[in-house]
Design a protein around this motif. Structure first.
Motif, PDB file in Angstrom:
ATOM      1  N   ARG A  68       0.825  -1.214   0.000  1.00  0.00           N
ATOM      2  CA  ARG A  68       0.000   0.000   0.000  1.00  0.00           C
ATOM      3  C   ARG A  68       0.854   1.257   0.000  1.00  0.00           C
ATOM      4  O   ARG A  68       0.577   2.227  -0.712  1.00  0.00           O
ATOM      5  CB  ARG A  68      -0.909  -0.031   1.215  1.00  0.00           C
ATOM      6  N   LYS A  69       1.940   1.243   0.762  1.00  0.00           N
ATOM      7  CA  LYS A  69       2.809   2.417   0.828  1.00  0.00           C
ATOM      8  C   LYS A  69       3.501   2.674  -0.503  1.00  0.00           C
ATOM      9  O   LYS A  69       3.644   3.831  -0.928  1.00  0.00           O
ATOM     10  CB  LYS A  69       3.853   2.213   1.937  1.00  0.00           C
ATOM     11  N   TYR A  70       3.930   1.625  -1.189  1.00  0.00           N
ATOM     12  CA  TYR A  70       4.717   1.775  -2.408  1.00  0.00           C
ATOM     13  C   TYR A  70       3.841   1.986  -3.640  1.00  0.00           C
ATOM     14  O   TYR A  70       4.146   2.814  -4.502  1.00  0.00           O
ATOM     15  CB  TYR A  70       5.599   0.532  -2.608  1.00  0.00           C
ATOM     16  N   TYR A  71       2.748   1.221  -3.740  1.00  0.00           N
ATOM     17  CA  TYR A  71       1.903   1.264  -4.938  1.00  0.00           C
ATOM     18  C   TYR A  71       0.582   1.998  -4.732  1.00  0.00           C
ATOM     19  O   TYR A  71      -0.135   2.245  -5.701  1.00  0.00           O
ATOM     20  CB  TYR A  71       1.606  -0.158  -5.428  1.00  0.00           C
ATOM     21  N   GLY A  72       0.226   2.303  -3.487  1.00  0.00           N
ATOM     22  CA  GLY A  72      -1.032   2.976  -3.227  1.00  0.00           C
ATOM     23  C   GLY A  72      -2.119   2.024  -2.752  1.00  0.00           C
ATOM     24  O   GLY A  72      -2.015   0.795  -2.885  1.00  0.00           O
ATOM     25  N   GLU A  73      -3.191   2.614  -2.212  1.00  0.00           N
ATOM     26  CA  GLU A  73      -4.269   1.819  -1.635  1.00  0.00           C
ATOM     27  C   GLU A  73      -5.006   0.984  -2.673  1.00  0.00           C
ATOM     28  O   GLU A  73      -5.521  -0.098  -2.366  1.00  0.00           O
ATOM     29  CB  GLU A  73      -5.268   2.730  -0.917  1.00  0.00           C
ATOM     30  N   LYS A  74      -5.083   1.464  -3.894  1.00  0.00           N
ATOM     31  CA  LYS A  74      -5.834   0.736  -4.918  1.00  0.00           C
ATOM     32  C   LYS A  74      -5.193  -0.622  -5.211  1.00  0.00           C
ATOM     33  O   LYS A  74      -5.891  -1.640  -5.326  1.00  0.00           O
ATOM     34  CB  LYS A  74      -5.900   1.570  -6.198  1.00  0.00           C
ATOM     35  N   ILE A  75      -3.880  -0.647  -5.333  1.00  0.00           N
ATOM     36  CA  ILE A  75      -3.173  -1.916  -5.534  1.00  0.00           C
ATOM     37  C   ILE A  75      -3.233  -2.752  -4.260  1.00  0.00           C
ATOM     38  O   ILE A  75      -3.436  -3.972  -4.300  1.00  0.00           O
ATOM     39  CB  ILE A  75      -1.706  -1.662  -5.924  1.00  0.00           C
ATOM     40  N   GLY A  76      -3.075  -2.090  -3.113  1.00  0.00           N
ATOM     41  CA  GLY A  76      -3.083  -2.801  -1.837  1.00  0.00           C
ATOM     42  C   GLY A  76      -4.389  -3.529  -1.572  1.00  0.00           C
ATOM     43  O   GLY A  76      -4.396  -4.685  -1.122  1.00  0.00           O
ATOM     44  N   ILE A  77      -5.527  -2.870  -1.858  1.00  0.00           N
ATOM     45  CA  ILE A  77      -6.818  -3.497  -1.570  1.00  0.00           C
ATOM     46  C   ILE A  77      -7.063  -4.678  -2.506  1.00  0.00           C
ATOM     47  O   ILE A  77      -7.711  -5.665  -2.119  1.00  0.00           O
ATOM     48  CB  ILE A  77      -7.953  -2.447  -1.679  1.00  0.00           C
ATOM     49  N   TYR A  78      -6.522  -4.616  -3.721  1.00  0.00           N
ATOM     50  CA  TYR A  78      -6.681  -5.752  -4.636  1.00  0.00           C
ATOM     51  C   TYR A  78      -5.961  -6.980  -4.097  1.00  0.00           C
ATOM     52  O   TYR A  78      -6.532  -8.087  -4.058  1.00  0.00           O
ATOM     53  CB  TYR A  78      -6.142  -5.408  -6.027  1.00  0.00           C
TER      54      TYR A  78
END
Length: 779
Positions: free
Chosen positions: A287-297
């Motif tokens: 989430r920190k590196y790619y953002g919440e959108k990638i993290g939630i996936y």
């Protein structure tokens, strides 16, 4: 003035595309940046050219102080080997106008020529402190106020930590993130925020997000009172070849720069490397590196995979039960018995060229059918109805936890309109309560003036949202109510047309089945020959089913490729307001099409085939020519299993070829072309440029793939108990393959916020309801 002359010359030029335009009526009321715009400046500014300083791991300008937040890449028009001089000159002036406006808006640029190809120029973009603060307030970005001192409750399963410790990421390698209380940033309350160091207050992901917000809204051309803007338009028209944020280091080894956090290297080592396949995912670092959108996936995919473990165990147990008891199946024993099935004479399966046949020639297929059609199948169907409900409810709980932990609870209030939407806000809306005219002027091409960022009744908000100026509420929208109705009707008609096209293809497959079945049935022997393996296992129904399934799979893939482009065009025509609205609209269109495309043939076999065949002496004819298709004497369940196996397995193989093999081959070819034996040291931005582009819809296709799989696992699981096991194995590999390709094969994506999985949640709920109905019907 020089800047003004560039725009005026471009006003007379023809332009091939109107995307990203905005009429400049009432330009005096346009919200502009306190850094200025192109029209208001008296000098033309260009980035300074600097030679590469020989530091391949550097993430800074040559001065070593200013961080690189974004990179733009273009091909020097003066060195292009082409005869289109006039076209090259046009592109050059548009690019110069765009870069000049970036500088006037406060960004700092530095240009460096490529080490491997002197035609390429890399423009490095840096956002200084004042720009970051201004746009952080405009974008309502939440930033730390103070460290979170609340104590977290220990888990009820904390006593079993010794058991799961081997699965956890080593905290000495990836350290847990410090938690903070946050609030939307405001410049006039800067002293309240937790600012220990201006260089680290905005992390790299936030800096890239802010810079991309600016790049997407800066203009570069005015023609006939219409403004062209945005980096996406410039990249798609070939003026720039690429635009991307930088990875922080090489994935295979840490950076030599001691100030680099080496997050990419850590992600590859603890997440994307094959040896980490058994470990839990480092979601906070993702989430920190790619953002919440990638993290939630990846959080959703990991949770779905965990839940599949239980379904796979129960499915395998039911399959083993059916396999062990296949010889005890009363129905198959009667079919195979020479005195029962061997003496039952069956009617010809076609009107001509077919002969009578004995029931026992379907002995082997009857035994195989008993594996999937047993008491265990009934138990498994009931279990999966409970499983899918628990999965959705537990995921809602996990998703709520992530919303709190990642501070995205109030995300809908923060999200900005898409620049394409802002650009077309030209129609006045009347407030139904006050009867006042509502106007709004987009911030495309600049941001708000410093004095317009305020609070109370004089507050101004960005985009086409309502705001107050001199006590009057003002708003504009891109089209009238009548125009919106026309757009919705046209889009719905286009989607309906493609769905009808799929139904037509299914009818074509049915006609193929009827035609080929007649050919196979004409060669059906009267008696069983146990020494002929082809005759023993390959009945007319089986042969027809396999060939039809293969043809159906090919048609599905072809229609998918075509419709993807059509769906994007339709959604662009709809012009959704925010990126979330855009993705939700595209999601519903794509899934509706994919649902009909993938599942229509399965629904036909499960619920329609063999149901309307008539009776001996009075068969039902299809199209007045073909006898309606019949199931195997034991039913259509085995045929449905064949269809599911071919489509599900073929789809998994095709997706892996697209996602893994093609990017790897493209990168390999690119490296061979650029390096060609040279051992020159290349900077970080040039290494990233030669990686593949993920694309703004890359994650959308990942979701779509998994949701289609979710449908296969739940809708027809009564006919294929091994589906959860295949899905489990596929997903374990899918997580690591996606992690590998994102950390090694693709450029870093612009980090995006996301509160949940969006429209996929109601889609899964709809599939769950339908799954209960289909499984009950089949059992």
């Amino acid at each position: 003035m020089m800047t003004r002359d560039v725009l005026l010359e471009m006003e007379q030029e023809e332009d091939d595309d109107e995307d990203g335009d905005i009429e400049l009526e009432n330009l005096d009321q346009m919200i502009v940046s306190n850094f200025g715009t192109l029209e208001s400046q008296h000098d033309f500014r260009s980035p300074e050219f600097e030679e590469f300083n020989g530091k391949p791991d550097s993430l800074f300008f040559n001065d070593g102080q200013r961080r690189i937040d974004f990179v733009l890449v273009y091909e020097d028009e003066s060195r292009k080997e082409t005869n289109k001089k006039r076209s090259n000159e046009k592109q050059k002036r548009k690019r110069q106008a765009y870069e000049s406006n970036l500088i006037h808006d406060g960004l700092q640029l530095e240009a460096t020529r490529s080490i491997l190809d002197d035609k390429l120029v890399f423009v490095k973009v840096h956002a200084p402190w004042e720009v970051l603060c201004t746009y952080a307030e405009i974008m309502h970005i939440k930033l730390p106020l103070k460290p979170n001192d609340l104590k977290t409750r220990s888990s009820a399963f904390s006593n079993f930590n010794w058991f799961t410790k081997v699965l956890q990421v080593d905290e000495s390698i990836i350290k847990p993130e410090q938690e903070f209380f946050t609030a939307p940033f405001e410049k006039n309350r800067m002293s309240d925020f937790y600012i220990r160091d201006r260089e680290t207050f905005f992390n790299p992901a936030t800096r890239s997000r802010i810079v991309y917000f600016i790049l997407s809204r800066i203009k570069y051309q005015v023609r006939d009172n219409v403004k062209k803007f945005g980096i996406n338009k410039l990249v798609s028209s070939g003026i720039y070849k690429a635009a991307f944020p930088l990875h922080d280091c090489n994935f295979s080894h840490p950076s030599k720069d001691f100030s680099c956090p080496n997050e990419r290297y850590l992600l590859y080592r603890e997440w994307g490397h094959p040896r980490s396949i058994y470990k839990k995912q480092p979601l906070d670092l993702i989430r920190k590196y790619y953002g919440e959108k990638i993290g939630i996936y990846f959080a959703w995919l990991g949770y779905y995979t965990q839940m599949l473990l239980l379904a796979a165990v129960v499915g395998v147990a039911c399959f083993i039960y059916g396999y062990v008891n296949q010889n005890n199946c009363t129905w198959s024993k009667e079919v195979c018995h020479p005195d029962i099935g061997g003496k039952i004479i069956m009617c010809p399966q076609c009107d001509s060229h077919c002969q009578f046949w004995k029931l026992n020639i379907t002995c082997e297929s009857s035994k195989k059918l008993c594996i999937f059609d047993s008491f265990g199948t009934l138990v498994f169907a009931v279990f999966m109805g409970v499983w899918v409900t628990l999965f959705l409810e537990f995921w809602k709980r996990r998703q709520a936890e992530l919303e709190y932990e990642w501070d995205t609870v109030e995300l809908q209030q923060e999200e900005q309109p898409r620049p394409e939407y802002e650009a077309r806000c030209t129609h006045v809306v009347i407030n139904e309560i006050t009867q006042d005219e509502l106007h709004s002027y987009p911030i495309v091409g600049g941001s708000m003036k410093k004095e317009n960022i305020c609070s109370g009744s004089d507050c101004v908000r960005t985009g086409c949202e309502a705001f107050y100026v001199t006590g009057k509420e003002e708003e504009r929208v891109p089209f009238t109510t009548w125009g919106k109705c026309i757009r919705v009707a046209l889009c719905a008609s286009a989607v309906l047309f493609w769905i009808l096209l799929i139904i037509a293809s299914v009818i074509g497959i049915i006609v193929y089945r009827l035609s080929v079945f007649i050919v196979f049935s004409a060669k059906l022997p009267e008696n069983l020959n146990v020494t002929d393996p082809i005759q023993k296992y390959l009945t007319p129904q089986t042969a027809t089913s396999i060939t039809a399934s293969l043809i159906s799979f090919i048609i599905i893939m072809i229609l998918n490729i075509i419709y993807e482009k059509v769906a994007i065009m339709i959604t662009n025509f709809e012009l959704p307001r925010t990126q979330t609205d855009y993705e939700n609209s595209l999601t519903m269109k794509m899934f509706l099409f994919q649902f009909v495309n993938y599942y229509s043939s399965c629904f036909y076999i499960a619920f329609f085939k063999g149901k309307f065949v008539g009776y001996p002496g009075d068969p039902v004819y299809w199209l007045g020519k073909y006898r309606n298709e019949e199931c195997d004497p034991g039913g259509c369940l085995f045929e449905l299993t064949t269809q599911l196996t071919i489509i599900m397995g073929g789809k998994a193989i095709w997706n892996n070829i697209q996602e893994v093999l093609l990017p790897w081959v493209k990168n390999l070819i690119g490296r061979c072309r650029t390096v060609s034996g040279s051992e020159k040291v290349t900077p970080r931005w040039e290494q990233d440029y030669h990686l593949q582009l993920m694309g703004s819809l890359g994650l959308f296709y990942e979701y779509l793939e998994m949701i289609i799989q979710f449908g296969f696992v739940t809708l027809f699981v009564a006919s294929f108990p091994l589906a959860p096991l295949l899905a489990l194995v596929n997903n374990i590999l899918e997580i690591r393959v996606d992690a590998w390709k994102m950390t090694t094969q693709y450029r870093r994506m612009v980090p995006e916020k996301a509160q949940d999985i969006g429209a996929w949640q109601p889609i899964m709920q709809g599939i769950a309801i339908l799954a209960v109905v289909t499984n009950v019907s089949k059992t």
